[in-house]
Scaffold this motif. Structure first.
Motif, PDB file in Angstrom:
ATOM      1  N   ALA A  27       0.842  -1.207   0.000  1.00 50.72           N
ATOM      2  CA  ALA A  27       0.000   0.000   0.000  1.00 50.72           C
ATOM      3  C   ALA A  27       0.871   1.249   0.000  1.00 50.72           C
ATOM      4  N   ASP A  28       1.960   1.232   0.806  1.00 50.39           N
ATOM      5  CA  ASP A  28       2.869   2.381   0.859  1.00 50.39           C
ATOM      6  C   ASP A  28       3.507   2.637  -0.504  1.00 50.39           C
ATOM      7  N   LEU A  29       3.870   1.550  -1.191  1.00 51.55           N
ATOM      8  CA  LEU A  29       4.524   1.713  -2.482  1.00 51.55           C
ATOM      9  C   LEU A  29       3.568   2.224  -3.546  1.00 51.55           C
ATOM     10  N   VAL A  30       2.341   1.728  -3.530  1.00 49.47           N
ATOM     11  CA  VAL A  30       1.354   2.235  -4.489  1.00 49.47           C
ATOM     12  C   VAL A  30       1.186   3.736  -4.284  1.00 49.47           C
ATOM     13  N   LYS A  31       1.119   4.136  -3.029  1.00 52.56           N
ATOM     14  CA  LYS A  31       0.991   5.560  -2.713  1.00 52.56           C
ATOM     15  C   LYS A  31       2.227   6.327  -3.194  1.00 52.56           C
ATOM     16  N   ALA A  32       3.407   5.765  -2.917  1.00 56.95           N
ATOM     17  CA  ALA A  32       4.655   6.440  -3.300  1.00 56.95           C
ATOM     18  C   ALA A  32       4.742   6.621  -4.818  1.00 56.95           C
ATOM     19  N   ILE A  33       4.304   5.609  -5.556  1.00 54.34           N
ATOM     20  CA  ILE A  33       4.358   5.684  -7.023  1.00 54.34           C
ATOM     21  C   ILE A  33       3.423   6.781  -7.532  1.00 54.34           C
ATOM     22  N   LEU A  34       2.192   6.776  -7.029  1.00 50.34           N
ATOM     23  CA  LEU A  34       1.240   7.793  -7.475  1.00 50.34           C
ATOM     24  C   LEU A  34       1.677   9.192  -7.040  1.00 50.34           C
ATOM     25  N   ASP A  35       2.248   9.294  -5.842  1.00 48.28           N
ATOM     26  CA  ASP A  35       2.742  10.589  -5.363  1.00 48.28           C
ATOM     27  C   ASP A  35       3.894  11.097  -6.240  1.00 48.28           C
ATOM     28  N   ALA A  36       4.779  10.186  -6.613  1.00 49.18           N
ATOM     29  CA  ALA A  36       5.921  10.589  -7.449  1.00 49.18           C
ATOM     30  C   ALA A  36       5.427  11.102  -8.802  1.00 49.18           C
ATOM     31  N   MET A  37       4.412  10.425  -9.342  1.00 54.58           N
ATOM     32  CA  MET A  37       3.847  10.869 -10.616  1.00 54.58           C
ATOM     33  C   MET A  37       3.163  12.225 -10.452  1.00 54.58           C
ATOM     34  N   THR A  38       2.390  12.344  -9.389  1.00 57.67           N
ATOM     35  CA  THR A  38       1.682  13.598  -9.120  1.00 57.67           C
ATOM     36  C   THR A  38       2.661  14.764  -8.962  1.00 57.67           C
ATOM     37  N   ASP A  39       3.690  14.553  -8.143  1.00 57.19           N
ATOM     38  CA  ASP A  39       4.661  15.625  -7.894  1.00 57.19           C
ATOM     39  C   ASP A  39       5.325  16.082  -9.190  1.00 57.19           C
ATOM     40  N   THR A  40       5.618  15.121 -10.059  1.00 54.02           N
ATOM     41  CA  THR A  40       6.242  15.458 -11.340  1.00 54.02           C
ATOM     42  C   THR A  40       5.289  16.281 -12.196  1.00 54.02           C
ATOM     43  N   LEU A  41       4.044  15.834 -12.251  1.00 53.97           N
ATOM     44  CA  LEU A  41       3.051  16.533 -13.079  1.00 53.97           C
ATOM     45  C   LEU A  41       2.793  17.951 -12.576  1.00 53.97           C
ATOM     46  N   VAL A  42       2.802  18.122 -11.260  1.00 50.09           N
ATOM     47  CA  VAL A  42       2.541  19.447 -10.688  1.00 50.09           C
ATOM     48  C   VAL A  42       3.630  20.445 -11.107  1.00 50.09           C
ATOM     49  N   THR A  43       4.851  19.952 -11.334  1.00 50.06           N
ATOM     50  CA  THR A  43       5.909  20.850 -11.806  1.00 50.06           C
ATOM     51  C   THR A  43       5.727  21.174 -13.295  1.00 50.06           C
ATOM     52  N   GLY A  44       4.801  20.494 -13.946  1.00 51.00           N
ATOM     53  CA  GLY A  44       4.549  20.745 -15.357  1.00 51.00           C
ATOM     54  C   GLY A  44       5.214  19.735 -16.264  1.00 51.00           C
ATOM     55  N   GLU A  45       5.973  18.833 -15.648  1.00 55.39           N
ATOM     56  CA  GLU A  45       6.696  17.838 -16.444  1.00 55.39           C
ATOM     57  C   GLU A  45       5.768  16.693 -16.857  1.00 55.39           C
ATOM     58  N   THR A  46       5.997  16.169 -18.055  1.00 51.99           N
ATOM     59  CA  THR A  46       5.219  15.047 -18.592  1.00 51.99           C
ATOM     60  C   THR A  46       5.685  13.735 -17.974  1.00 51.99           C
ATOM     61  N   VAL A  47       4.748  12.818 -17.746  1.00 45.28           N
ATOM     62  CA  VAL A  47       5.105  11.479 -17.268  1.00 45.28           C
ATOM     63  C   VAL A  47       4.750  10.491 -18.364  1.00 45.28           C
ATOM     64  N   LYS A  48       5.795   9.837 -18.904  1.00 45.58           N
ATOM     65  CA  LYS A  48       5.579   8.919 -20.015  1.00 45.58           C
ATOM     66  C   LYS A  48       5.910   7.492 -19.589  1.00 45.58           C
TER      67      LYS A  48
END
Lengths: 103, 104
Positions: A27-48
Motif C-alpha cells: 500500500a505504501d509503495l502504491v501511494k509512493a508511485i502515485l505521489d511521485a507521478m503527481t509531484d512530477t506533473l505538478v511541476t509541469g513535467e510530462t510522465v511517459k
C-alpha cells in the motif's frame, strides 16, 4: 461491461500477491508511485510510461464561458489541465487485440 | 519523466528493494489498471484520477489524403479523468475556479 470499480486497495493487493511484499508495504509503495507521478506533473513535467500511456499538463487560456442552463456568462480563468494519452498497446489490449509494439 | 526514472525515484527512497523489484511493482500496478479496463471495469484512484472505458460506435470515416470513405469499426477507448485533489494542485492548490463556485 461488468461495471466494477477498482481502488488503491485492489492495486495494493495485486502488488502484495504478485511481488510478495506485505500488504502494508504494498500500500505504501502504491501511494509512493502515485505521489511521485503527481509531484512530477505538478511541476509541469510530462510522465511517459511506455506501453501504458502519457500524462501531460496543458495550459488553457482564460475565456468567457456560459452557464448552459441560465445562459449567464461566467469567466473561466486560465488553468492547467492534465491529459492522459493512452499508448497504442493499451488501446489494443482494451479492444481485445494483440498488444503489439510500442508506438 | 519516463518509466525508468520513476523506477529510479522509487528505488532511491526504498533502498531495501532491488531495482528489478521496483520495476515489477510499477509494472504490476500499471498492468492491473490495463487489465481492469480490458474487463470493462473502472479504476478510481483517490487524489489522482479515475480510468474508465468509453464505447465508440462504428462510423463512416474518411481517408483525409484521398477523400475516400472508410468504415471505422466500433471500438473501446481508455479515458482518464483527473481527480479533484490533483486538479487543484495543478492550479496552485486554489479552491477551484469561479465557474464551480457559482454552482455551490
Amino acid at each position: 461491461m461488468s461495471g466494477k470499480t477498482l481502488t488503491r486497495a485492489d492495486l495494493s493487493e495485486a502488488v502484495h500477491k504478485q511481488v510478495g511484499l506485505s500488504r502494508a508495504e504494498s500500500a505504501d509503495l502504491v501511494k509512493a508511485i502515485l505521489d511521485a507521478m503527481t509531484d512530477t506533473l505538478v511541476t509541469g513535467e510530462t510522465v511517459k510510461l511506455s506501453s501504458f500511456g502519457t500524462f501531460m499538463v496543458r495550459s488553457k487560456t482564460g475565456r468567457i464561458g456560459r452557464n448552459p442552463k441560465t445562459g449567464e456568462e461566467v469567466p473561466i480563468t486560465p488553468r492547467r489541465v492534465l491529459v492522459f494519452r493512452p499508448s497504442q498497446v493499451m488501446k489494443n489490449v482494451i479492444n481485445g487485440e494483440e498488444p503489439g509494439t510500442e508506438d | 519523466m519516463i518509466k525508468s526514472e520513476l523506477i529510479q525515484k522509487i528505488a532511491s527512497t526504498n533502498p531495501h528493494l532491488y531495482l528489478r523489484d521496483v520495476e515489477r511493482i510499477i509494472n504490476t500496478l500499471l498492468d492491473e489498471v490495463t487489465d481492469a479496463l480490458q474487463r470493462g471495469d473502472r479504476v478510481e484512484l483517490r487524489g489522482f484520477g479515475a480510468f474508465s472505458v468509453k464505447e465508440r460506435d462504428a462510423r463512416q470515416g474518411r481517408n483525409p489524403r484521398t477523400g475516400s470513405a472508410v468504415k471505422v469499426d466500433a471500438k473501446r477507448v481508455p479515458f482518464f479523468k483527473t481527480g479533484k485533489e490533483l486538479r487543484e494542485r495543478l492550479n496552485g492548490g486554489a479552491p477551484e475556479t469561479a465557474t464551480t463556485k457559482e454552482k455551490m
